[in-house]
Design a protein around this motif. Structure first.
Motif, PDB file in Angstrom:
ATOM      1  N   ASP A 108       0.836  -1.195   0.000  1.00 33.49           N
ATOM      2  CA  ASP A 108       0.000   0.000   0.000  1.00 33.49           C
ATOM      3  C   ASP A 108       0.879   1.256   0.000  1.00 33.49           C
ATOM      4  OD1 ASP A 108      -2.258  -1.533   0.046  1.00 33.49           O
ATOM      5  OD2 ASP A 108      -2.732  -1.172   2.164  1.00 33.49           O
ATOM      6  N   THR A 109       0.396   2.300  -0.633  1.00 37.71           N
ATOM      7  CA  THR A 109       1.107   3.572  -0.622  1.00 37.71           C
ATOM      8  C   THR A 109       0.370   4.560   0.265  1.00 37.71           C
ATOM      9  OG1 THR A 109      -0.047   4.321  -2.614  1.00 37.71           O
ATOM     10  CG2 THR A 109       2.074   3.207  -2.916  1.00 37.71           C
ATOM     11  N   TYR A 110       1.132   5.474   0.868  1.00 43.73           N
ATOM     12  CA  TYR A 110       0.545   6.405   1.831  1.00 43.73           C
ATOM     13  C   TYR A 110       1.390   7.677   1.909  1.00 43.73           C
ATOM     14  CZ  TYR A 110       4.266   4.950   5.064  1.00 43.73           C
ATOM     15  OH  TYR A 110       5.478   4.703   5.646  1.00 43.73           O
ATOM     16  N   ARG A 111       0.751   8.724   2.383  1.00 45.23           N
ATOM     17  CA  ARG A 111       1.420   9.978   2.727  1.00 45.23           C
ATOM     18  C   ARG A 111       0.743  10.555   3.969  1.00 45.23           C
ATOM     19  NH1 ARG A 111       2.303  13.491  -2.808  1.00 45.23           N
ATOM     20  NH2 ARG A 111       0.290  12.628  -3.444  1.00 45.23           N
ATOM     21  N   TRP A 112       1.365  11.566   4.534  1.00 45.19           N
ATOM     22  CA  TRP A 112       0.791  12.287   5.656  1.00 45.19           C
ATOM     23  C   TRP A 112       0.331  13.667   5.180  1.00 45.19           C
ATOM     24  CZ3 TRP A 112      -0.076   9.823  10.133  1.00 45.19           C
ATOM     25  CH2 TRP A 112       0.700   8.694  10.434  1.00 45.19           C
ATOM     26  N   ARG A 113      -0.848  14.088   5.640  1.00 42.96           N
ATOM     27  CA  ARG A 113      -1.331  15.439   5.349  1.00 42.96           C
ATOM     28  C   ARG A 113      -1.148  16.291   6.599  1.00 42.96           C
ATOM     29  NH1 ARG A 113      -4.200  18.198   1.660  1.00 42.96           N
ATOM     30  NH2 ARG A 113      -4.680  16.342   0.426  1.00 42.96           N
ATOM     31  N   ILE A 114      -0.399  17.390   6.463  1.00 41.43           N
ATOM     32  CA  ILE A 114      -0.076  18.268   7.588  1.00 41.43           C
ATOM     33  C   ILE A 114      -0.991  19.486   7.562  1.00 41.43           C
ATOM     34  CG2 ILE A 114       1.765  19.585   8.693  1.00 41.43           C
ATOM     35  CD1 ILE A 114       2.270  16.545   8.554  1.00 41.43           C
ATOM     36  N   ASP A 115      -1.686  19.700   8.670  1.00 42.67           N
ATOM     37  CA  ASP A 115      -2.561  20.868   8.838  1.00 42.67           C
ATOM     38  C   ASP A 115      -3.556  20.997   7.692  1.00 42.67           C
ATOM     39  OD1 ASP A 115      -1.173  21.433  11.156  1.00 42.67           O
ATOM     40  OD2 ASP A 115       0.197  22.830  10.187  1.00 42.67           O
ATOM     41  N   ASP A 116      -3.961  19.854   7.167  1.00 43.59           N
ATOM     42  CA  ASP A 116      -4.930  19.804   6.069  1.00 43.59           C
ATOM     43  C   ASP A 116      -4.474  20.614   4.845  1.00 43.59           C
ATOM     44  OD1 ASP A 116      -7.239  18.573   5.196  1.00 43.59           O
ATOM     45  OD2 ASP A 116      -8.489  20.325   5.590  1.00 43.59           O
ATOM     46  N   GLN A 117      -3.134  20.731   4.689  1.00 40.92           N
ATOM     47  CA  GLN A 117      -2.587  21.532   3.594  1.00 40.92           C
ATOM     48  C   GLN A 117      -1.517  20.771   2.805  1.00 40.92           C
ATOM     49  OE1 GLN A 117      -1.104  24.974   5.627  1.00 40.92           O
ATOM     50  NE2 GLN A 117      -3.123  25.913   5.892  1.00 40.92           N
ATOM     51  N   GLN A 118      -0.480  20.377   3.497  1.00 45.81           N
ATOM     52  CA  GLN A 118       0.713  19.856   2.832  1.00 45.81           C
ATOM     53  C   GLN A 118       0.749  18.331   2.894  1.00 45.81           C
ATOM     54  OE1 GLN A 118       3.769  21.875   1.660  1.00 45.81           O
ATOM     55  NE2 GLN A 118       3.813  19.916   0.587  1.00 45.81           N
ATOM     56  N   LEU A 119       0.924  17.671   1.733  1.00 49.96           N
ATOM     57  CA  LEU A 119       1.154  16.231   1.692  1.00 49.96           C
ATOM     58  C   LEU A 119       2.651  15.970   1.734  1.00 49.96           C
ATOM     59  CD1 LEU A 119      -1.412  15.056  -1.016  1.00 49.96           C
ATOM     60  CD2 LEU A 119      -1.385  14.362   1.393  1.00 49.96           C
ATOM     61  N   VAL A 120       3.069  15.064   2.627  1.00 50.29           N
ATOM     62  CA  VAL A 120       4.504  14.784   2.787  1.00 50.29           C
ATOM     63  C   VAL A 120       4.712  13.274   2.856  1.00 50.29           C
ATOM     64  CG1 VAL A 120       4.865  16.959   4.009  1.00 50.29           C
ATOM     65  CG2 VAL A 120       4.454  14.861   5.319  1.00 50.29           C
ATOM     66  N   PRO A 121       5.892  12.803   2.457  1.00 48.83           N
ATOM     67  CA  PRO A 121       6.205  11.383   2.617  1.00 48.83           C
ATOM     68  C   PRO A 121       6.528  11.067   4.067  1.00 48.83           C
ATOM     69  CG  PRO A 121       8.130  12.518   1.801  1.00 48.83           C
ATOM     70  CD  PRO A 121       7.018  13.553   1.865  1.00 48.83           C
ATOM     71  N   ASP A 122       6.577   9.814   4.388  1.00 50.07           N
ATOM     72  CA  ASP A 122       6.998   9.366   5.711  1.00 50.07           C
ATOM     73  C   ASP A 122       8.511   9.558   5.813  1.00 50.07           C
ATOM     74  OD1 ASP A 122       7.644   8.033   8.039  1.00 50.07           O
ATOM     75  OD2 ASP A 122       6.374   6.300   7.617  1.00 50.07           O
ATOM     76  N   PRO A 123       9.028  10.341   6.775  1.00 47.83           N
ATOM     77  CA  PRO A 123      10.483  10.523   6.875  1.00 47.83           C
ATOM     78  C   PRO A 123      11.221   9.236   7.202  1.00 47.83           C
ATOM     79  CG  PRO A 123       9.384  11.416   8.807  1.00 47.83           C
ATOM     80  CD  PRO A 123       8.301  11.064   7.825  1.00 47.83           C
TER      81      PRO A 123
END
Length: 606
Positions: free
Chosen positions: A61-76
């Motif tokens: 499965d692929t995933y990302r994190w959404r920060i403050d409902d604005q920025q999509l970022v990869p898992d560090p």
């Protein structure tokens, strides 16, 4: 056998099904997981942690994190980003790979290291293609492969030192399982595999940590790359664990046999123990039954970090730039840049060969390093990783020339013998063993303003060097951001079959056979601090390395392009029961030929 590193970061498959996801985001107001097209709110924990469990998530499965409902970022702490750091991370099952259970590594004194850039080592530039070349390296006498950094970076090509996802191997070289297959294939050939890791900075493109985890950085210290990593300010315990776990992850989950830590002089930390000592302590505690080797790049020449293999808090190896610089000056007569410090190259080489470092204390030209420590201690020569060529010493030249283009062939042959027949562990750069003339240039697939800044920065840098100034002024330097520059750096294996290149390979094979037969078995008994170097003339140097039981390895070399007469040079050295280990060039009637040398093994005469 399965190998899995359990860590407090990233995505973790549960045995009973589903996946746990965790992110440290102390600078975020809200965090949500985006799994495929599904948005899942994450719960807030203590100290900036967010977490969620997804019962239906699975490997692949692929995933990302959404920060403050604005920025999509990869898992560090992503284990893999198939399309690079600007795209989603992928859930990986580390237990899907079956490891051999009988590999425990090799002792440090057997190390003969071969530095490799996966993308340039073969035309295909993949782990699978590199794997096909491993038997030839093992036959040559190589005992360890050192991979340049694999941490995921944006773009199609790069050196790897600007990675932004330290847990995710660069996808252009292959999948995580293909990297594991490469490592296992090496182990089956009795080859160790080391990895170069970068903990002193993140690359300038693809790093989103400033957005949601600003405590990763501190203004308490400054480096040549900007804000320093936060190892000693508020928030540093989590940052320290991030990098400590990264070291444990590569050594455990991928079963690398060691790590080379880039530019530790730029890892500024006032804690005690500092981050490097902590990494060493945790690694030694975690893997007591394996030969694991930790090496430094440290322009500060801090011998206090070095000790016998396996010592908690310490490191068994350090790249020794002094060895390279002294011989480079002798072979090429270049004196600009940092070579200006090596104004007495034979005497400084003598210090390298007996004390470890040529220069300790006083000013130096490294823009990143702290002042060098005073010469209060003697370095165990087994800690000094010597080399004639590596990615920096070739790639940081404007045109990426190798020594085959810069030095007299006889001089380079003698320098190679010195490298391979002194007690310190040697390092070769890929292609060196067959006299490759393929350049190794700086390359990075930057775009936009960053690309323009890098191009202009290199033009300004090399404009200060007289031999490059005209090319810089005319804008004739290789463009590091052009894919053609990267392609030029790929080894040409067809040339390796030409007669001249086979002669170089034969030389390396012969010298490595001598090292394995006549030197390697004795290295555990090498003494510390009792070696001797003596100038017999302006250009002739005699070095004696002393071992337990009164045994001695003696080297006599003429480091000049002209013959030199030395009284008594034609006689057997004053060693009892002396045995000729190797000879390079002739010694006739007390006259040593240009760029000649010989090595004897025996007992010191009483």
């Amino acid at each position: 056998m399965q190998s899995f590193h359990d860590m407090p970061f990233g995505a973790r498959l549960r045995a009973e099904g589903g996946v746990d996801f965790r992110l440290w985001a102390p600078g975020a107001r809200s965090v949500a997981l985006v799994l495929g097209d599904e948005r899942i709110s994450a719960r807030t924990g203590d100290d900036g942690w967010y977490h969620t469990h997804v019962p239906h998530a699975r490997a692949g499965d692929t995933y990302r994190w959404r920060i403050d409902d604005q920025q999509l970022v990869p898992d560090p702490a992503s284990r893999f980003n198939p399309q690079g750091p600007h795209h989603p991370s992928q859930v990986i099952d580390p237990c899907s790979f079956d490891w051999d259970a009988d590999w425990h590594g090799r002792p440090w004194h057997e190390a003969v290291i071969y530095e490799m850039h996966v993308g340039c080592f073969t035309p295909a530039g993949t782990y699978a293609a590199a794997e096909a070349q491993l038997p030839a390296l093992a036959d040559l006498g190589i005992t360890a492969i050192q991979l340049m950094p694999l941490a995921d970076f944006p773009g199609r090509f790069g050196w790897g030192y600007d990675g932004v996802l330290p847990y995710a191997p660069q996808p252009s070289y292959g999948t995580p399982d293909e990297l594991k297959r490469f490592i296992q294939a090496a182990h089956r050939l009795n080859l160790m595999v080391f990895l170069d890791v970068v903990y002193n900075h993140f690359g300038p493109d693809g790093n989103y940590l400033h957005r949601y985890a600003p405590p990763f950085f501190t203004d308490r210290h400054q480096t040549a790359w900007g804000a320093a990593m936060n190892f000693d300010a508020p928030g540093s315990p989590t940052v320290r664990e991030f990098f400590i776990h990264n070291a444990l992850y590569w050594l455990g989950e991928y079963r690398f046999d060691g790590l080379r830590f880039d530019a530790v002089h730029a890892m500024l930390d006032d804690s005690r123990p500092d981050i490097m000592a902590s990494i060493s302590q945790r690694v030694r505690a975690a893997f007591p039954d394996r030969h694991l080797h930790l090496m430094l790049e440290n322009d500060s020449n801090d011998a206090a970090r070095l000790a016998a293999p396996g010592t908690p808090g310490r490191f068994e190896g350090q790249w020794n730039g002094d060895f390279h610089h002294t011989l480079h000056v002798l072979m090429t007569d270049e004196h600009d840049g940092y070579y200006a410090e090596y104004d007495r190259p034979i005497d400084q080489l003598a210090r390298c060969l007996t004390l470890g470092f040529a220069r300790e204390g006083g000013p130096h030209n490294s823009e990143h390093a702290l002042p060098r420590r005073a010469a209060e201690s003697t370095l165990a020569l087994g800690c000094s990783v010597n080399f004639l060529q590596n990615h920096d010493q070739i790639g940081n030249r404007a045109f990426g020339e190798r020594l085959t283009q810069l030095a007299d062939e006889r001089a380079l042959q003698l320098a190679t013998a010195i490298l391979l027949l002194c007690p310190s562990p040697p390092l070769l750069f890929m292609g060196e063993e067959f006299g490759a003339d393929t350049p190794f240039l700086y390359f990075a697939d930057w775009t936009g303003e960053l690309r323009d800044a890098v191009r202009e920065g290199r033009r300004r840098e090399f404009a200060h060097f007289p031999r490059y100034a005209e090319a810089a002024e005319r804008n004739e330097l290789p463009d590091p951001c052009d894919a053609a520059t990267f392609e030029r750096c790929k080894l040409d294996w067809s040339k390796a079959q030409a007669a001249a290149h086979r002669e170089w390979r034969d030389l390396y094979a012969q010298l490595l056979a001598v090292r394995q037969r006549a030197l390697m078995p004795h290295l555990p008994r090498l003494l510390t601090g009792r070696h001797e170097a003596r100038r017999l003339s302006d250009t002739v140097l005699r070095v004696r390395w002393r071992f337990e039981r009164g045994e001695v390895l003696e080297m006599l070399v003429n480091l000049a392009p002209l013959p030199c007469t030395v009284p008594g040079a034609a006689q057997t050295p004053p060693l009892d029961d002396a045995v000729l280990v190797h000879s390079a060039g002739d010694v006739v009637a007390d006259t040593m030929a240009a760029w000649s040398g010989r090595w004897h093994w025996g007992r010191e005469a009483r």
